[in-house]
Design an enzyme around this catalytic site. Structure first.
Site, PDB file in Angstrom:
ATOM      1  CG  ASP A   1      -1.447  -0.617   1.187  1.00  0.00           C
ATOM      2  OD1 ASP A   1      -1.561  -2.235   0.578  1.00  0.00           O
ATOM      3  OD2 ASP A   1      -3.443  -0.918   2.092  1.00  0.00           O
TER       4      ASP A   1
ATOM      5  CG  HIS B   1       2.621   0.770   4.455  1.00  0.00           C
ATOM      6  ND1 HIS B   1       2.182  -0.876   5.822  1.00  0.00           N
ATOM      7  CD2 HIS B   1       1.479   0.937   4.232  1.00  0.00           C
ATOM      8  CE1 HIS B   1       0.553  -0.559   6.045  1.00  0.00           C
ATOM      9  NE2 HIS B   1       0.279   0.306   5.275  1.00  0.00           N
TER      10      HIS B   1
HETATM   11 ZN    ZN Z   1      -2.353   3.366   3.286  1.00  0.00          ZN
END
Ligand code: ZN
Length: 470
Positions: A290, A432
């Protein structure tokens, strides 16, 4: 001897005059012969057959239809072709029609039987696209006493605004990646056709759908389809089975040069990675990243994924996509799934409907600008979702089953234990790709999961998996 010479010098001037006259006459005759010889060659072509040429306006402005019909019952032909306002374009068409005529007449010349007849027909179909492009499909059907009827195709795409012909390379913006996708699609289109399955000659299909520009020159484009034409006996043994491949325009739109794009792209299109056939009893994991892309850590992660032949899903932030579109292209090109993670990472449940729509749509526009198509999945920031937000999302909403907390610890050595402790089949792991620590810790995670027998798939692939049968 002396006398002889003297006599020659004193030759009668009348003889000299006559000799000169003879030389001039002879030269003239030779010149005449050469010129008239050339002349007869030049004039012979149009004389090959007496024909009537007529022109009429078509329903398309600036496009006329020419009919060239033979009056000679021994060499019957009826040829229809287009005429535009571009003499250069018209020359190309005429040159094709002339050579077809020549080929027919030469074939008829070789025929020994006078009582039977061959025939040549060229029919014309015109397909408009975007009120500026005209595809002309000339179907030539020829038969002679000794050869069966055979239809071959010649197509011309006319760009009215630029008054010139367009070839397949121009249509695909000279992009060889696009050519490969197209070639692959045409080949699949043929081999997936149940009706043709037994008629097609596999070798020929492979050769004539190989990704070479010349294999795809016979095409037409209209507002809803891109079509490819094949000649009789080119791919099949029987002329009854000659295929035409028609691809919906919304499917190929993303690989067309911009001026040919109709703008409507189907959710599943030529750029959609082909779904893999996965064994429902296998072990699967969906890695998700993400908040990217990032020019450095995302690149490192992409290379690691390649190393393990792993496919993953990237949930992108629109405001980063606009700065690093080439990184999004790289993710997409390497076969990963592209997801939408909003424009600015707000808690969507706290926004009004209009604001939610803007967060979602603006990001999809940026993704579309980068890879030619919008996202296929959505993940709300913080996993914050309710029915109102969900109703604004055009794609499936994807959460996760294992949170590595990589954003919190930012420690490369803590990534693997976070996965190990919670691992289960069909896990969706949240990471991430904007953190260098995640990129640095990923190699050991991939090695571990591969060692455990997991296959790395995208979230959409995970969703499409049927329930395990054992
Ligand atoms: Zn996020």
């Amino acid at each position: 001897m002396t006398r002889y010479k003297k006599r020659k010098k004193r030759r009668n001037p009348i003889i000299d005059f006559m000799l000169a006259g003879a030389v001039i006459a002879l030269t003239a005759a030779v010149v005449f012969f050469i010129v008239s010889g050339n002349d007869s060659k030049k004039t012979k072509e149009p004389e090959l057959a007496a024909s009537d040429i007529s022109k009429e306006n078509s329903t398309f402005e600036g496009i006329r239809i020419v009919a060239d019909v033979s009056n000679d019952p021994k060499i019957p032909f009826a040829l229809h072709y287009p005429e535009t306002d571009s003499s250069e374009f018209n020359k190309k068409v005429l040159s094709y029609v002339k050579s077809a005529k020549k080929e027919f007449l030469a074939a008829m010349d070789n025929e020994t039987e006078d009582n039977e007849l061959g025939e040549l027909n060229i029919t014309l179909e015109t397909y408009p696209h975007k009120d500026n492009f005209y595809s002309f499909v000339l179907a030539k059907t020829m038969s002679t006493n000794s050869a069966d009827e055979k239809t071959t195709y010649k197509t011309f795409l006319y760009d009215k605004e630029q008054a010139k012909a367009v070839n397949i390379a121009t249509l695909l913006d000279n992009n060889t990646d696009a050519l490969e996708l197209l070639a692959d699609n045409v080949q699949t289109n043929l081999s997936d056709n149940e009706e043709l399955k037994n008629a097609l000659i596999a070798d020929k299909v492979e050769t004539l759908t190989a990704p070479k520009w010349e294999n795809f020159e016979r095409f037409s484009i209209e507002d809803d389809a891109l079509k490819f034409y094949f000649n009789d006996y080119e791919l099949t043994a029987s002329a009854n089975d000659t295929p035409t491949v028609s691809i919906p325009l919304s499917f190929v739109d993303p690989i067309l040069a911009e001026r040919f794009q109709a703008g409507e792209v189907a959710a599943t299109n030529i750029l959609t990675p082909k779904p893999r056939e996965l064994d429902p009893n296998g072990k699967y994991v969906a890695l998700t990243f993400d908040d990217g892309p990032d020019p450095n850590s995302t690149k490192q992660i992409l290379d690691l994924l390649d190393k393990y032949n792993a496919k993953a899903t990237f949930f992108l932030l629109g405001n980063r996509v606009q700065y690093y579109p080439e990184m999004v292209q790289e993710e997409f090109k390497r076969g990963h799934e592209i997801g939408n993670h909003s424009w600015s990472h707000p808690q969507l449940t706290k926004l009004n409907v209009e604001q939610v729509q803007q967060e979602v749509n603006r990001t999809d526009d940026a993704i579309k600008a980068a890879i030619g198509q919008p996202s296929s999945v959505f993940r709300p920031p913080y996993g914050a979702i309710n029915d109102t937000v969900r109703a604004q999302i055009p794609t499936p909403v994807e959460l996760w089953s294992i949170d590595t907390l990589d954003w919190k610890h930012k420690n490369a050595s803590m990534l693997l234990p976070a996965v190990q402790n919670a691992m289960h089949n069909r896990a969706v792991i949240l990471m991430h790709d904007i953190h260098q620590s995640t990129a640095d810790g990923l190699d050991s995670v991939l090695a571990y999961l591969q060692g455990q027998g997991y296959e790395f798939i995208t979230v959409s692939e995970m969703n499409a998996l049927p329930k395990a049968t054992n």
